[in-house]
Enzyme design. Structure first.
Site, PDB file in Angstrom:
ATOM      1  N   ARG A  88      18.753 116.494  -2.443  1.00 54.24           N
ATOM      2  CA  ARG A  88      17.812 116.154  -1.386  1.00 54.24           C
ATOM      3  C   ARG A  88      17.362 114.701  -1.455  1.00 54.24           C
ATOM      4  NH1 ARG A  88      15.863 121.692   0.049  1.00 54.24           N
ATOM      5  NH2 ARG A  88      14.836 121.491   2.043  1.00 54.24           N
ATOM      6  N   ARG A 127      11.157 132.061  11.915  1.00 52.11           N
ATOM      7  CA  ARG A 127      12.024 132.554  10.837  1.00 52.11           C
ATOM      8  C   ARG A 127      11.356 133.659  10.019  1.00 52.11           C
ATOM      9  NH1 ARG A 127      14.608 128.286   6.763  1.00 52.11           N
ATOM     10  NH2 ARG A 127      12.506 127.480   6.549  1.00 52.11           N
TER      11      ARG A 127
HETATM   12  P1  ADP Z   1      14.410 124.756   4.018  1.00 54.11           P
HETATM   13  O1  ADP Z   1      15.458 125.829   3.996  1.00 54.11           O
HETATM   14  O2  ADP Z   1      13.400 125.016   5.063  1.00 54.11           O
HETATM   15  O3  ADP Z   1      15.034 123.404   4.048  1.00 54.11           O
HETATM   16  P2  ADP Z   1      14.110 125.153   1.170  1.00 54.11           P
HETATM   17  O4  ADP Z   1      13.997 126.596   0.921  1.00 54.11           O
HETATM   18  O5  ADP Z   1      15.449 124.520   0.972  1.00 54.11           O
HETATM   19  O6  ADP Z   1      13.591 124.853   2.653  1.00 54.11           O
HETATM   20  O7  ADP Z   1      13.072 124.349   0.278  1.00 54.11           O
HETATM   21  C1  ADP Z   1      11.732 124.750   0.185  1.00 54.11           C
HETATM   22  C2  ADP Z   1      10.961 123.793  -0.706  1.00 54.11           C
HETATM   23  O8  ADP Z   1      11.509 123.815  -2.034  1.00 54.11           O
HETATM   24  C3  ADP Z   1      11.020 122.318  -0.296  1.00 54.11           C
HETATM   25  O9  ADP Z   1      10.056 122.009   0.700  1.00 54.11           O
HETATM   26  C4  ADP Z   1      10.714 121.637  -1.651  1.00 54.11           C
HETATM   27  O10 ADP Z   1       9.334 121.713  -1.981  1.00 54.11           O
HETATM   28  C5  ADP Z   1      11.459 122.529  -2.638  1.00 54.11           C
HETATM   29  N1  ADP Z   1      12.846 122.066  -2.827  1.00 54.11           N
HETATM   30  C6  ADP Z   1      13.969 122.666  -2.361  1.00 54.11           C
HETATM   31  N2  ADP Z   1      15.067 121.990  -2.730  1.00 54.11           N
HETATM   32  C7  ADP Z   1      14.642 120.903  -3.428  1.00 54.11           C
HETATM   33  C8  ADP Z   1      15.294 119.800  -4.070  1.00 54.11           C
HETATM   34  N3  ADP Z   1      16.633 119.655  -4.039  1.00 54.11           N
HETATM   35  N4  ADP Z   1      14.524 118.876  -4.695  1.00 54.11           N
HETATM   36  C9  ADP Z   1      13.190 119.005  -4.743  1.00 54.11           C
HETATM   37  N5  ADP Z   1      12.505 120.002  -4.155  1.00 54.11           N
HETATM   38  C10 ADP Z   1      13.213 120.955  -3.498  1.00 54.11           C
HETATM   39  P1  ADP Z   2      17.639 126.295   6.717  1.00 55.41           P
HETATM   40  O1  ADP Z   2      18.194 127.104   5.577  1.00 55.41           O
HETATM   41  O2  ADP Z   2      18.474 125.102   7.046  1.00 55.41           O
HETATM   42  O3  ADP Z   2      16.195 125.929   6.526  1.00 55.41           O
HETATM   43  P2  ADP Z   2      17.870 128.808   8.239  1.00 55.41           P
HETATM   44  O4  ADP Z   2      19.297 129.174   8.034  1.00 55.41           O
HETATM   45  O5  ADP Z   2      16.840 129.552   7.484  1.00 55.41           O
HETATM   46  O6  ADP Z   2      17.685 127.202   8.032  1.00 55.41           O
HETATM   47  O7  ADP Z   2      17.569 128.910   9.812  1.00 55.41           O
HETATM   48  C1  ADP Z   2      16.242 128.712  10.311  1.00 55.41           C
HETATM   49  C2  ADP Z   2      15.973 129.767  11.408  1.00 55.41           C
HETATM   50  O8  ADP Z   2      16.782 129.485  12.561  1.00 55.41           O
HETATM   51  C3  ADP Z   2      16.303 131.198  10.991  1.00 55.41           C
HETATM   52  O9  ADP Z   2      15.320 132.050  11.542  1.00 55.41           O
HETATM   53  C4  ADP Z   2      17.678 131.462  11.602  1.00 55.41           C
HETATM   54  O10 ADP Z   2      17.832 132.828  11.952  1.00 55.41           O
HETATM   55  C5  ADP Z   2      17.674 130.563  12.838  1.00 55.41           C
HETATM   56  N1  ADP Z   2      18.983 129.956  13.094  1.00 55.41           N
HETATM   57  C6  ADP Z   2      19.886 129.507  12.192  1.00 55.41           C
HETATM   58  N2  ADP Z   2      20.986 128.988  12.806  1.00 55.41           N
HETATM   59  C7  ADP Z   2      20.759 129.096  14.137  1.00 55.41           C
HETATM   60  C8  ADP Z   2      21.528 128.736  15.320  1.00 55.41           C
HETATM   61  N3  ADP Z   2      22.717 128.154  15.224  1.00 55.41           N
HETATM   62  N4  ADP Z   2      20.967 128.999  16.517  1.00 55.41           N
HETATM   63  C9  ADP Z   2      19.733 129.586  16.619  1.00 55.41           C
HETATM   64  N5  ADP Z   2      18.976 129.943  15.554  1.00 55.41           N
HETATM   65  C10 ADP Z   2      19.472 129.713  14.336  1.00 55.41           C
END
Ligand code: ADP
Ligand code: ADP
Ligand code: ZN
Length: 230
Positions: A88, A127
């Site tokens: 990240r 979500r």
């Molecule tokens: P999203 O799917 O919405 O991008 P994540 O589940 O990947 O969110 O991450 C949730 C939280 O976990 C981030 O907002 C951060 O606080 C922490 N986190 C996730 N990945 C990393 C990383 N590679 N480095 C530092 N913090 C991280």
């Molecule tokens: P990330 O891991 O990047 O944070 P998620 O895979 O959790 O994102 O997706 C965020 C939300 O958007 C979830 O509720 C998922 O069901 C929805 N979503 C994911 N891909 C799509 C798409 N291509 N079109 C519409 N909704 C989506």
């Protein structure tokens, strides 16, 4: 298949990683999920990171890098992995490059999921996830067939929403993405590894695009052989 899925919160990284995992038997390594598991289990790591996740800022690099390195050493990663949410920032990308070299592992590609910020807020606020099996859903874009039970594992009453999926934290997370994560795009571009797909397309279309960009990637060999069923 050994890939990184790169994109802002809500881009669909987890959704695509789960689809690819089901299809190809690769391991889905989600940094956020690993942190949340530690928080749920009350481990020292969980206690250390809980307030950071709540605020939507990044966990310190040393802690994150160690956690991912240990996960990659697990035997189930031998047949491939999809990294979701790591690296990240540039320091993490550099550390990953070094650790993969030491482990003798080569990445196939880094797939950027391009999306509009405007759409992300709607994606994140709608979500929810099945805490039984980890399947992801959306209030509008991916409703379960039965509002009470999970399509995948059939469990009832297991849907949960993340505490950091609220408007204020989402803004911080998006800012963190733009300032800290985006600079890793040129890092991978300069290594000829960056592929881009349209994350605004339907879920199935995004999967096709990912498979297409990976197919163009020479040297992937039979890493992509579909998982055998039955
Ligand atoms: P999203 O799917 O919405 O991008 P994540 O589940 O990947 O969110 O991450 C949730 C939280 O976990 C981030 O907002 C951060 O606080 C922490 N986190 C996730 N990945 C990393 C990383 N590679 N480095 C530092 N913090 C991280
Ligand atoms: P990330 O891991 O990047 O944070 P998620 O895979 O959790 O994102 O997706 C965020 C939300 O958007 C979830 O509720 C998922 O069901 C929805 N979503 C994911 N891909 C799509 C798409 N291509 N079109 C519409 N909704 C989506
Ligand atoms: Zn489930």
């Amino acid at each position: 298949m050994r890939i990184i899925l790169l994109g802002p919160p809500g881009a669909g990284k987890g959704t695509q990683a789960r689809i690819l995992t089901e299809k190809y038997g690769t391991v889905h390594i989600a940094a956020g999920d690993l942190f949340r598991d530690n928080i749920k289990n009350g481990t020292p790591l969980g206690k250390q990171v809980e307030s950071i996740l709540k605020a939507g800022t990044l966990v310190p690099d040393d802690v994150t890098i160690k956690m991912i390195s240990e996960r990659l050493d697990q035997p189930d990663c031998k047949n491939g992995f999809v990294l979701d949410g790591f690296p990240r920032n540039v320091a993490q990308a550099e550390a990953l490059e070094k650790m993969l070299k030491e482990k003798g592992v080569k990445l196939d590609a880094v797939v950027q999921m391009a999306v509009n910020d405007d759409e992300l807020v709607e994606r994140i606020s709608g979500r929810f996830t099945c805490s039984g099996c980890g399947e992801g859903y959306h209030d509008k874009f991916k409703k379960p067939h039965n509002p009470e039970s999970c399509d995948k594992c059939g469990a009832k009453g297991t849907f949960t929403r993340r505490p950091d999926d609220n408007a204020a934290t989402v803004r911080t997370r998006l800012e963190t993405y733009h300032h800290q994560t985006k600079p890793i795009l040129p890092f991978y571009e300069s290594r000829g590894m960056l592929k881009t797909v349209n994350g605004m397309a339907s879920m199935a279309e995004v999967t096709s695009q990912i498979l297409a960009v990976l197919g163009q990637n020479k040297g992937s060999g039979n890493n992509f052989a579909p998982k055998k069923h039955g």
